[in-house]
Design an enzyme around this catalytic site. Structure first.
Site, short mmCIF file in Angstrom:
data_model
loop_
_atom_site.label_atom_id
_atom_site.label_comp_id
_atom_site.label_asym_id
_atom_site.label_seq_id
_atom_site.Cartn_x
_atom_site.Cartn_y
_atom_site.Cartn_z
N CYS A 1 26.47 34.38 40.31
CA CYS A 1 27.41 35.18 41.11
C CYS A 1 27.19 36.67 40.88
O CYS A 1 27.23 37.46 41.83
CB CYS A 1 28.85 34.79 40.79
SG CYS A 1 29.33 33.19 41.46
N CYS B 1 29.57 34.47 36.53
CA CYS B 1 28.40 33.78 35.98
C CYS B 1 27.15 34.56 36.42
O CYS B 1 27.23 35.41 37.30
CB CYS B 1 28.35 32.34 36.47
SG CYS B 1 27.92 32.15 38.22
N GLU C 1 33.94 34.34 43.46
CA GLU C 1 33.24 35.54 43.90
C GLU C 1 32.54 35.30 45.24
O GLU C 1 32.57 36.16 46.13
CB GLU C 1 32.21 35.97 42.85
CG GLU C 1 32.80 36.32 41.49
CD GLU C 1 32.92 35.13 40.54
OE1 GLU C 1 33.14 35.37 39.35
OE2 GLU C 1 32.81 33.96 40.99
N HIS D 1 32.07 29.35 44.01
CA HIS D 1 32.81 30.14 43.03
C HIS D 1 33.67 31.17 43.74
O HIS D 1 33.39 31.55 44.88
CB HIS D 1 31.85 30.83 42.08
CG HIS D 1 31.19 29.90 41.12
ND1 HIS D 1 30.33 30.33 40.13
CD2 HIS D 1 31.26 28.56 40.98
CE1 HIS D 1 29.91 29.30 39.42
NE2 HIS D 1 30.46 28.20 39.93
#
EC number: 3.5.4.38
Length: 190
Positions: free
Chosen positions: A100, A97, A68, A66
């Site tokens: 993360c 999410c 992040e 992801h």
């Protein structure tokens, strides 16, 4: 952290920005998170470094990371120093999410020299308690989580988009959606 992570991009194309960052209440077919960032390194109350860039999800079979996590990997490998204080600002197309959010909160708990502010265009699965808890965990680590308003979108357009000196053109519903999302975020953080 992860050697396969790409370096940040300098900017994104206008169509990508308008599609990915539009603050729709329901944003179908927007399966990626885009993360624009600024990093200020501060020593003796003076800004000593300034980095900007753009990450997006890496969804290839090797990395599946992801946005992040891409940022954290790059930041830890290339930037982070224990002798420097950092002010990091993210402008994201989606809020993090739960996984993360937890990873970012843990990172910040270990690195008290890093302050993070997140401006997000949309809330990711905000109706689910685990996503709300993820946002609360960030808030508990001192992260200011905010919904992007007109000025934030304009800032992103001017600093993270190949805009050919064209002005930012707000879309219909930007202010209304901002107010709805801001209220929903406030409820989620309680």
């Amino acid at each position: 952290m992860n050697p396969q992570i790409r370096n940040p991009m300098k900017a994104m194309y206008p169509g990508t920005f308008y599609f990915q960052f539009k603050n729709l209440w329901e944003a179908n077919d927007r399966n990626e998170t885009w993360l624009c960032f600024t990093v200020e390194g501060i020593k003796r109350r003076s800004v000593v470094s300034w980095k900007t860039g753009v990450f997006r999800n890496q969804v290839d079979s090797e990395t599946h990371c992801h946005a992040e996590r891409c940022f954290l990997s790059w930041f830890c490998d290339d930037i982070l120093s224990p002798n420097t204080k950092y002010q990091v600002t993210w402008y994201t197309s989606w809020s993090p999410c739960p996984d993360c959010a937890g990873e970012v909160a843990e990172f910040l708990a270990r690195h008290s020299n890093v302050n993070l502010t997140i401006f997000t265009a949309r809330l990711y699965y905000f109706q689910y308690p685990c996503y709300q808890e993820g946002l609360r965990s960030l808030s508990q680590e001192g992260v200011a989580v905010e919904i992007m308003d007109y000025e934030d979108f304009k800032y992103c357009w001017e600093n993270f988009v190949y805009n050919d000196n064209e002005p930012f053109k707000p879309w219909k519903g930007l202010k209304t959606n901002f107010r709805l999302l801001k209220r929903r975020l406030r409820e989620s953080l309680q």
